[in-house]
Scaffold this active site. Structure first.
Site, mmCIF file in Angstrom:
data_model
loop_
_atom_site.group_PDB
_atom_site.id
_atom_site.type_symbol
_atom_site.label_atom_id
_atom_site.label_comp_id
_atom_site.label_asym_id
_atom_site.label_seq_id
_atom_site.Cartn_x
_atom_site.Cartn_y
_atom_site.Cartn_z
ATOM 1 N N ARG A 1 0.826 -1.225 0.000
ATOM 2 C CA ARG A 1 0.000 0.000 0.000
ATOM 3 C C ARG A 1 0.853 1.266 0.000
ATOM 4 O O ARG A 1 0.568 2.226 -0.720
ATOM 5 C CB ARG A 1 -0.904 0.023 1.226
ATOM 6 C CG ARG A 1 -1.938 -1.084 1.246
ATOM 7 C CD ARG A 1 -2.760 -0.941 2.508
ATOM 8 N NE ARG A 1 -3.747 -1.981 2.627
ATOM 9 C CZ ARG A 1 -3.557 -3.129 3.261
ATOM 10 N NH1 ARG A 1 -2.379 -3.391 3.822
ATOM 11 N NH2 ARG A 1 -4.504 -4.026 3.351
ATOM 12 N N ILE A 2 1.923 1.278 0.819
ATOM 13 C CA ILE A 2 2.730 2.502 0.932
ATOM 14 C C ILE A 2 3.533 2.731 -0.352
ATOM 15 O O ILE A 2 3.578 3.840 -0.896
ATOM 16 C CB ILE A 2 3.666 2.434 2.160
ATOM 17 C CG1 ILE A 2 2.845 2.258 3.435
ATOM 18 C CG2 ILE A 2 4.542 3.684 2.242
ATOM 19 C CD1 ILE A 2 3.653 1.941 4.682
ATOM 20 N N PRO B 1 8.612 -4.345 4.724
ATOM 21 C CA PRO B 1 8.847 -4.678 6.134
ATOM 22 C C PRO B 1 10.258 -5.234 6.307
ATOM 23 O O PRO B 1 10.907 -5.586 5.308
ATOM 24 C CB PRO B 1 7.805 -5.761 6.411
ATOM 25 C CG PRO B 1 7.429 -6.316 5.094
ATOM 26 C CD PRO B 1 7.740 -5.295 4.036
ATOM 27 N N ALA C 1 11.128 3.036 6.090
ATOM 28 C CA ALA C 1 10.570 1.702 6.366
ATOM 29 C C ALA C 1 11.100 1.156 7.693
ATOM 30 O O ALA C 1 10.460 1.347 8.735
ATOM 31 C CB ALA C 1 10.869 0.784 5.202
ATOM 32 N N ARG C 2 12.263 0.514 7.662
ATOM 33 C CA ARG C 2 12.842 -0.031 8.883
ATOM 34 C C ARG C 2 14.357 0.159 8.843
ATOM 35 O O ARG C 2 15.010 -0.097 7.826
ATOM 36 C CB ARG C 2 12.539 -1.532 8.998
ATOM 37 C CG ARG C 2 11.122 -1.833 9.466
ATOM 38 C CD ARG C 2 10.910 -1.409 10.919
ATOM 39 N NE ARG C 2 9.581 -1.694 11.411
ATOM 40 C CZ ARG C 2 8.553 -0.829 11.389
ATOM 41 N NH1 ARG C 2 8.710 0.380 10.871
ATOM 42 N NH2 ARG C 2 7.388 -1.169 11.891
ATOM 43 N N ASP D 1 14.339 8.091 8.157
ATOM 44 C CA ASP D 1 13.330 8.295 9.190
ATOM 45 C C ASP D 1 13.358 7.110 10.155
ATOM 46 O O ASP D 1 12.613 7.082 11.132
ATOM 47 C CB ASP D 1 11.946 8.448 8.543
ATOM 48 C CG ASP D 1 10.882 8.842 9.558
ATOM 49 O OD1 ASP D 1 11.112 9.822 10.291
ATOM 50 O OD2 ASP D 1 9.838 8.167 9.623
ATOM 51 N N GLU E 1 17.446 2.611 16.763
ATOM 52 C CA GLU E 1 16.678 3.824 17.091
ATOM 53 C C GLU E 1 15.918 3.774 18.412
ATOM 54 O O GLU E 1 15.525 4.814 18.938
ATOM 55 C CB GLU E 1 15.673 4.130 15.972
ATOM 56 C CG GLU E 1 14.492 3.157 15.917
ATOM 57 C CD GLU E 1 13.533 3.465 14.769
ATOM 58 O OE1 GLU E 1 13.995 3.679 13.640
ATOM 59 O OE2 GLU E 1 12.314 3.488 15.029
ATOM 60 N N HIS F 1 11.470 8.881 13.108
ATOM 61 C CA HIS F 1 10.374 7.927 12.807
ATOM 62 C C HIS F 1 9.017 8.647 12.840
ATOM 63 O O HIS F 1 8.090 8.225 13.552
ATOM 64 C CB HIS F 1 10.396 6.761 13.805
ATOM 65 C CG HIS F 1 9.873 5.485 13.220
ATOM 66 N ND1 HIS F 1 10.486 4.268 13.374
ATOM 67 C CD2 HIS F 1 8.769 5.246 12.471
ATOM 68 C CE1 HIS F 1 9.780 3.332 12.763
ATOM 69 N NE2 HIS F 1 8.737 3.901 12.200
HETATM 70 C C1 COI Z 1 4.633 1.223 11.791
HETATM 71 O O1 COI Z 1 3.427 1.446 11.647
HETATM 72 O O2 COI Z 1 5.062 0.061 11.740
HETATM 73 C C2 COI Z 1 5.556 2.332 12.047
HETATM 74 O O3 COI Z 1 6.676 2.228 11.684
HETATM 75 C C3 COI Z 1 5.084 3.543 12.803
HETATM 76 C C4 COI Z 1 5.206 3.401 14.247
HETATM 77 C C5 COI Z 1 6.371 2.892 14.861
HETATM 78 C C6 COI Z 1 4.522 4.374 15.118
#
Ligand code: COI
Length: 329
Positions: free
Chosen positions: A154-155, A206, A233-234, A258, A263, A295
């Protein structure tokens, strides 16, 4: 039904009370993180709500079982920090919020890239010193660039639409291609192709153990000179040391991060005036071609409202009849 929510911020408060009024259920809200020192507070609650910013190990799910907790609802999408096997073994249902606002994250990634392309940090620093000259910081336009999108969920798809609106050429890679995008011929066949053809790589996937340090020195070397990396993302997807070398050598013209691999003790904490004990992070902060943000790509009104309400509705639904469309399998 009784619920307990950890990591609750001021900006979430109104959505929690709105939900309590509408449903007649109680939610105890705590600002603190859920960890093994606070898990005892979940005793006697039907459901527990938390955020991705902590880690939720196997011992925690054993405690939930002991305390009678039925459901663990994450108010975000990523579950990379949740021991799902332990949850299953202990009979705890886990839910997430798969789509609170893909646009929030997509828009933020594009915003950060635009800032890099127009050297806004450099100009802000120059203006602060009353240096109002232009050269040599000439900008670049999106319509002259190829954007490589990693992950077309989706993103990623929201990001593709925005980039196309600016006239950029978009290519993508995903292990599980989207049929509609496939028909449009957007996909390349490998990460190597994506990274070598793109001027910008934007990550929208992810983190899984297979993708740890996907962006490493080997793949960075395959990129065009003067390209960009955007990571909303991560953190685990990027080998930060390798990224710093590529930024210093000029292989990369810039990066927007971000997320950061270490983190959790930094982002969303007030460390003003405190020493940060992380030399790699400090090195990142010192670079003027890197935009570090804590983030916040998700952090919009729409997203926050959806994160609170969807997670509460999921927890309630699981407690009522064991179902919810957001159960993490
Ligand atoms: C998520 O939705 O997985 C995010 O990265 C945002 C969140 C850590 C608040």
């Amino acid at each position: 039904m009784k619920f307990i929510a950890f990591n609750v911020r001021e900006d979430e408060e109104k959505y929690f009370s709105q939900w309590e009024k509408e449903t007649g259920n109680e939610v105890l809200r705590l600002p603190e993180m859920l960890d093994m020192t606070s898990v005892e507070k979940t005793k006697g609650f039907d459901g527990v709500l938390a955020l991705q910013t902590g880690t939720y190990p196997s011992e925690m799910f054993a405690e939930f079982k002991k305390f009678g907790v039925k459901v663990f609802s994450i108010r975000n999408v990523g579950v990379d920090n949740v021991d799902l096997d332990a949850a299953k073994e202990n009979g705890i249902v886990v839910t997430n919020v798969p789509a609170y606002s893909p646009n929030a994250i997509a828009e933020f990634s594009v915003t950060q890239l635009m800032q890099l392309l127009r050297n806004t940090t450099i100009f802000r620093n120059k203006v602060a010193k009353q240096d109002f000259r232009w050269a040599p910081y000439v900008g670049r336009e999106l319509r002259s660039l190829t954007v490589g999108v990693v992950g077309t969920g989706r993103i990623g798809r929201a990001a593709i639409n925005i980039y196309r609106g600016f006239g950029a050429k978009v290519i993508a890679y995903d292990l599980y291609p989207n049929p509609e995008l496939k028909e449009q011929g957007i996909y390349v066949d490998s990460y190597d192709e994506l990274f070598s053809q793109a001027d910008v790589i934007t990550l929208h996937m992810p983190a899984t153990p297979n993708d740890h340090h996907l962006v490493n020195s080997e793949i960075l070397n395959k990129m065009k000179d003067g390209s960009y990396i955007i990571n909303t993302a991560r953190g685990a997807l990027v080998d930060t040391k390798a990224l710093i070398s590529a930024l210093k050598s000029g292989k990369l013209a810039g990066a927007a991060l971000d997320t950061y691999e270490n983190e959790s003790d930094i982002f969303n904490h007030d460390l003003s005036g405190k020493k940060i004990d992380d030399p790699i992070f400090k090195e990142l902060l010192a670079l003027d071609n890197v935009l570090v943000t804590p983030h916040i790509a998700f952090y919009t009104e729409t997203a926050v409202e959806n994160m609170v309400l969807i997670s509460l509705n999921s927890a309630k639904s699981v407690c009522e009849d064991g179902t919810a469309s957001t159960i993490v399998k």
